[in-house]
Design a protein around this motif. Structure first.
Motif, PDB file in Angstrom:
ATOM      1  N   GLU A   1      73.358  -4.982 -32.964  1.00  0.00           N
ATOM      2  CA  GLU A   1      72.021  -4.514 -32.527  1.00  0.00           C
ATOM      3  C   GLU A   1      71.263  -5.410 -33.453  1.00  0.00           C
ATOM      4  O   GLU A   1      70.137  -5.601 -32.844  1.00  0.00           O
ATOM      5  CB  GLU A   1      72.146  -3.135 -32.268  1.00  0.00           C
ATOM      6  CG  GLU A   1      70.591  -2.570 -32.151  1.00  0.00           C
ATOM      7  CD  GLU A   1      70.107  -1.790 -33.156  1.00  0.00           C
ATOM      8  OE1 GLU A   1      69.160  -1.258 -32.981  1.00  0.00           O
ATOM      9  OE2 GLU A   1      70.834  -1.608 -34.315  1.00  0.00           O
ATOM     10  N   MET A   2      71.330  -5.145 -34.566  1.00  0.00           N
ATOM     11  CA  MET A   2      70.154  -5.775 -35.596  1.00  0.00           C
ATOM     12  C   MET A   2      70.017  -7.358 -35.257  1.00  0.00           C
ATOM     13  O   MET A   2      68.740  -7.806 -35.175  1.00  0.00           O
ATOM     14  CB  MET A   2      70.563  -5.422 -37.074  1.00  0.00           C
ATOM     15  CG  MET A   2      69.479  -5.821 -37.948  1.00  0.00           C
ATOM     16  SD  MET A   2      67.534  -5.288 -37.496  1.00  0.00           S
ATOM     17  CE  MET A   2      67.553  -3.838 -38.093  1.00  0.00           C
TER      18      MET A   2
ATOM     19  N   LYS B   1      60.973 -12.125 -39.443  1.00  0.00           N
ATOM     20  CA  LYS B   1      61.696 -11.242 -38.735  1.00  0.00           C
ATOM     21  C   LYS B   1      62.714 -10.321 -39.442  1.00  0.00           C
ATOM     22  O   LYS B   1      62.905  -9.024 -39.291  1.00  0.00           O
ATOM     23  CB  LYS B   1      62.318 -11.439 -37.462  1.00  0.00           C
ATOM     24  CG  LYS B   1      61.621 -12.413 -36.635  1.00  0.00           C
ATOM     25  CD  LYS B   1      59.901 -12.044 -36.351  1.00  0.00           C
ATOM     26  CE  LYS B   1      59.244 -13.062 -35.714  1.00  0.00           C
ATOM     27  NZ  LYS B   1      57.663 -12.902 -35.754  1.00  0.00           N
ATOM     28  N   VAL B   2      63.543 -10.972 -40.602  1.00  0.00           N
ATOM     29  CA  VAL B   2      64.294 -10.393 -41.300  1.00  0.00           C
ATOM     30  C   VAL B   2      63.615  -9.303 -42.255  1.00  0.00           C
ATOM     31  O   VAL B   2      63.884  -8.236 -42.142  1.00  0.00           O
ATOM     32  CB  VAL B   2      65.132 -11.411 -42.248  1.00  0.00           C
ATOM     33  CG1 VAL B   2      65.899 -10.742 -43.323  1.00  0.00           C
ATOM     34  CG2 VAL B   2      65.969 -12.251 -41.249  1.00  0.00           C
ATOM     35  N   LEU B   3      62.318  -9.833 -42.535  1.00  0.00           N
ATOM     36  CA  LEU B   3      61.589  -8.920 -43.573  1.00  0.00           C
ATOM     37  C   LEU B   3      61.054  -7.958 -42.754  1.00  0.00           C
ATOM     38  O   LEU B   3      60.755  -6.900 -43.334  1.00  0.00           O
ATOM     39  CB  LEU B   3      60.501  -9.824 -43.987  1.00  0.00           C
ATOM     40  CG  LEU B   3      60.908 -10.856 -45.408  1.00  0.00           C
ATOM     41  CD1 LEU B   3      59.940 -12.089 -45.523  1.00  0.00           C
ATOM     42  CD2 LEU B   3      60.681  -9.929 -46.636  1.00  0.00           C
ATOM     43  N   MET B   4      60.628  -8.186 -41.503  1.00  0.00           N
ATOM     44  CA  MET B   4      60.065  -6.978 -40.676  1.00  0.00           C
ATOM     45  C   MET B   4      61.163  -6.024 -40.311  1.00  0.00           C
ATOM     46  O   MET B   4      60.707  -4.892 -40.179  1.00  0.00           O
ATOM     47  CB  MET B   4      59.432  -7.784 -39.540  1.00  0.00           C
ATOM     48  CG  MET B   4      58.799  -7.129 -38.546  1.00  0.00           C
ATOM     49  SD  MET B   4      57.886  -8.373 -37.413  1.00  0.00           S
ATOM     50  CE  MET B   4      59.029  -8.116 -36.209  1.00  0.00           C
ATOM     51  N   LEU B   5      62.300  -6.465 -40.186  1.00  0.00           N
ATOM     52  CA  LEU B   5      63.232  -5.633 -39.276  1.00  0.00           C
ATOM     53  C   LEU B   5      64.193  -4.701 -40.550  1.00  0.00           C
ATOM     54  O   LEU B   5      64.685  -3.632 -40.043  1.00  0.00           O
ATOM     55  CB  LEU B   5      63.905  -6.107 -38.226  1.00  0.00           C
ATOM     56  CG  LEU B   5      62.945  -6.597 -36.970  1.00  0.00           C
ATOM     57  CD1 LEU B   5      63.783  -7.405 -36.259  1.00  0.00           C
ATOM     58  CD2 LEU B   5      62.699  -5.222 -36.437  1.00  0.00           C
ATOM     59  N   LEU B   6      64.278  -5.425 -41.561  1.00  0.00           N
ATOM     60  CA  LEU B   6      65.318  -4.756 -42.507  1.00  0.00           C
ATOM     61  C   LEU B   6      64.849  -4.131 -43.682  1.00  0.00           C
ATOM     62  O   LEU B   6      63.366  -4.546 -44.163  1.00  0.00           O
ATOM     63  CB  LEU B   6      66.422  -5.904 -42.883  1.00  0.00           C
ATOM     64  CG  LEU B   6      67.377  -6.458 -41.848  1.00  0.00           C
ATOM     65  CD1 LEU B   6      67.998  -7.613 -42.367  1.00  0.00           C
ATOM     66  CD2 LEU B   6      68.334  -5.125 -41.650  1.00  0.00           C
ATOM     67  N   ARG B   7      65.195  -2.864 -44.117  1.00  0.00           N
ATOM     68  CA  ARG B   7      64.629  -2.338 -45.232  1.00  0.00           C
ATOM     69  C   ARG B   7      64.964  -2.596 -46.687  1.00  0.00           C
ATOM     70  O   ARG B   7      66.128  -3.071 -46.894  1.00  0.00           O
ATOM     71  CB  ARG B   7      64.863  -0.867 -44.948  1.00  0.00           C
ATOM     72  CG  ARG B   7      63.744  -0.311 -43.890  1.00  0.00           C
ATOM     73  CD  ARG B   7      64.185   1.294 -43.591  1.00  0.00           C
ATOM     74  NE  ARG B   7      65.470   1.285 -43.332  1.00  0.00           N
ATOM     75  CZ  ARG B   7      66.344   2.531 -43.593  1.00  0.00           C
ATOM     76  NH1 ARG B   7      65.908   3.472 -44.593  1.00  0.00           N
ATOM     77  NH2 ARG B   7      67.196   2.302 -43.141  1.00  0.00           N
ATOM     78  N   ASP B   8      64.324  -1.885 -47.437  1.00  0.00           N
ATOM     79  CA  ASP B   8      64.869  -2.130 -48.838  1.00  0.00           C
ATOM     80  C   ASP B   8      64.948  -3.413 -49.469  1.00  0.00           C
ATOM     81  O   ASP B   8      64.150  -4.253 -49.001  1.00  0.00           O
ATOM     82  CB  ASP B   8      66.090  -1.242 -49.389  1.00  0.00           C
ATOM     83  CG  ASP B   8      65.836   0.192 -48.656  1.00  0.00           C
ATOM     84  OD1 ASP B   8      64.711   0.583 -48.651  1.00  0.00           O
ATOM     85  OD2 ASP B   8      66.788   0.569 -48.005  1.00  0.00           O
ATOM     86  N   GLU B   9      66.022  -3.881 -50.144  1.00  0.00           N
ATOM     87  CA  GLU B   9      66.397  -4.984 -50.858  1.00  0.00           C
ATOM     88  C   GLU B   9      66.717  -6.142 -50.053  1.00  0.00           C
ATOM     89  O   GLU B   9      66.828  -7.041 -50.452  1.00  0.00           O
ATOM     90  CB  GLU B   9      67.094  -4.666 -52.326  1.00  0.00           C
ATOM     91  CG  GLU B   9      66.513  -4.573 -53.310  1.00  0.00           C
ATOM     92  CD  GLU B   9      65.635  -5.806 -53.937  1.00  0.00           C
ATOM     93  OE1 GLU B   9      66.066  -6.924 -54.177  1.00  0.00           O
ATOM     94  OE2 GLU B   9      64.397  -5.812 -53.842  1.00  0.00           O
ATOM     95  N   VAL B  10      67.250  -5.517 -48.941  1.00  0.00           N
ATOM     96  CA  VAL B  10      68.340  -6.343 -48.159  1.00  0.00           C
ATOM     97  C   VAL B  10      67.518  -7.917 -47.558  1.00  0.00           C
ATOM     98  O   VAL B  10      68.095  -9.088 -48.126  1.00  0.00           O
ATOM     99  CB  VAL B  10      68.607  -5.795 -46.755  1.00  0.00           C
ATOM    100  CG1 VAL B  10      69.657  -6.781 -45.884  1.00  0.00           C
ATOM    101  CG2 VAL B  10      69.454  -4.548 -47.246  1.00  0.00           C
ATOM    102  N   PRO B  11      66.294  -7.682 -47.415  1.00  0.00           N
ATOM    103  CA  PRO B  11      65.661  -8.975 -46.984  1.00  0.00           C
ATOM    104  C   PRO B  11      65.498  -9.887 -48.293  1.00  0.00           C
ATOM    105  O   PRO B  11      65.620 -11.206 -47.944  1.00  0.00           O
ATOM    106  CB  PRO B  11      63.999  -8.689 -46.497  1.00  0.00           C
ATOM    107  CG  PRO B  11      64.365  -7.408 -46.196  1.00  0.00           C
ATOM    108  CD  PRO B  11      65.164  -6.566 -46.913  1.00  0.00           C
TER     109      PRO B  11
END
Ligand SMILES: Nc1nc2c(ncn2[C@@H]2O[C@H](COP(=O)(O)OP(=O)(O)OP(=O)(O)O)[C@@H](O)[C@H]2O)c(=O)[nH]1
Ligand SMILES: [Mg+2]
Length: 297
Positions: free
Chosen positions: A250-251, A195-205
């Motif tokens: 919210e995230m 879900k982290v990979l799905m919802l967060l962008r760029d390098e963050v995941p």
């Protein structure tokens, strides 16, 4: 009976985890459009009447360019270990490949000489694999070449048929009811990371790891109605922590909600997920932190 271990290797994003999910007709492994989704090699067990095949998912082939990249070194160790333990290797490539990359030459060299390798071209729903076959054919000989599509569920029977003569005789290693050789805690941490990979962008995941701090299932605690999971999302910096939490939380709420739904589907229990976000500076370069996060042998 036949029983053998088949490792699937290939570039990040080739669809290795998707292919194993398609073969097992389940969503056992996490997938995402972002490269380097898989971080651990995971054994998944396929059965039919006469054979058991243990498919090992591996992280995407990855070139370590900096000795301090300890997570990258761990990913490579996972691949090397999986290769060494295999009876057969499937080299999964993208049917859309137009040009070989330095990583492909490195992969061809890393393949053990004595283990048969099947070349499988995935995403054949998007492109004719003829060109990809021609390119990879120049690198080594293959026991078979098969076009597949994990998405359209095409070529799966042909892949199994090509594998079968290469699987040694032997009794099953796993009980036929077992789908994966992992713990429920590991699956829960992977679901949250998906879900982290799905919802967060760029390098963050890629800077996030998930640790399960507490896991109480009604299977083990019959007095409980709900599955309770307390997990920490580990980031490398305060900035990433703020992004993971999001404005007004919210995230992290969205990550928790999506994780809860998947976890309920997988376990069949109502679930309550309690997520926390913590900073462990530079964890991807820190061997002690990596050990605690499960990225060490
Ligand atoms: N069109 C198409 N897309 C696919 C197919 N198989 C996988 N994908 C997509 O390709 C992306 C990567 O899939 P994964 O299964 O995560 O790839 P992977 O090789 O395991 O990636 P890493 O774990 O990062 O090495 C996802 O967005 C999938 O939905 C396919 O047969 N056709
Ligand atoms: Mg994967």
């Amino acid at each position: 009976m036949k029983c053998g271990v088949v490792s699937i290797i290939g570039r990040p994003n080739a669809g290795k985890s998707s292919l194993i999910n398609a073969l097992l007709k389940t969503h056992a492994l996490i997938i995402s459009p972002k490269p380097q989704t898989t971080r651990n090699s995971v054994r998944c067990i396929w059965n039919d009447e006469g054979a058991q095949i243990i498919f090992t998912d591996t992280p995407g082939l990855y070139r370590v360019t900096n000795e301090r990249d300890k997570l990258g070194i761990f990913l490579n160790d996972e691949i090397a270990q999986a290769l060494a333990d295999s009876d057969v290797i499937i080299w999964l490539v993208d049917a859309c490949t137009r040009k070989l990359q330095p990583d492909d030459y490195a992969a061809a060299e890393a393949l053990p000489a004595k283990i048969p390798v099947i070349l499988a071209a995935n995403k054949s729903d998007k492109s004719d694999p003829a060109n990809a076959f021609r390119l990879y054919d120049s690198l080594r000989t293959f026991a078979a070449k098969i076009a597949v599509s994990a998405k359209a569920k095409r070529g799966l029977d042909s892949l199994i048929a090509a594998l079968m003569p290469l699987i040694p005789e032997g009794e099953p290693l796993y009980d036929p009811d077992i789908l994966m050789d992992t713990t429920e805690r590991f699956m829960a941490s992977e679901i949250i990371r998906e879900k982290v990979l799905m919802l967060l962008r760029d390098e963050v995941p890629h800077c996030v790891a998930v640790v399960i701090d507490e896991y109480k299932s009604p299977d083990e605690y019959p007095g409980r109605k709900k599955l309770y999971v307390r997990a920490s999302l580990i980031t490398e910096t305060d900035g990433q922590k703020k992004i993971v939490i999001g404005s007004k939380g919210e995230m992290i709420k969205r990550i928790g909600e999506a994780s809860r739904k998947s976890l309920e589907e997988v376990t069949g229990h109502e679930a309550y997920i309690d997520l926390w976000v913590k900073v462990v500076p530079d964890w991807r370069r820190n061997p002690a932190a990596l050990r605690r996060l499960g990225y060490a042998d």
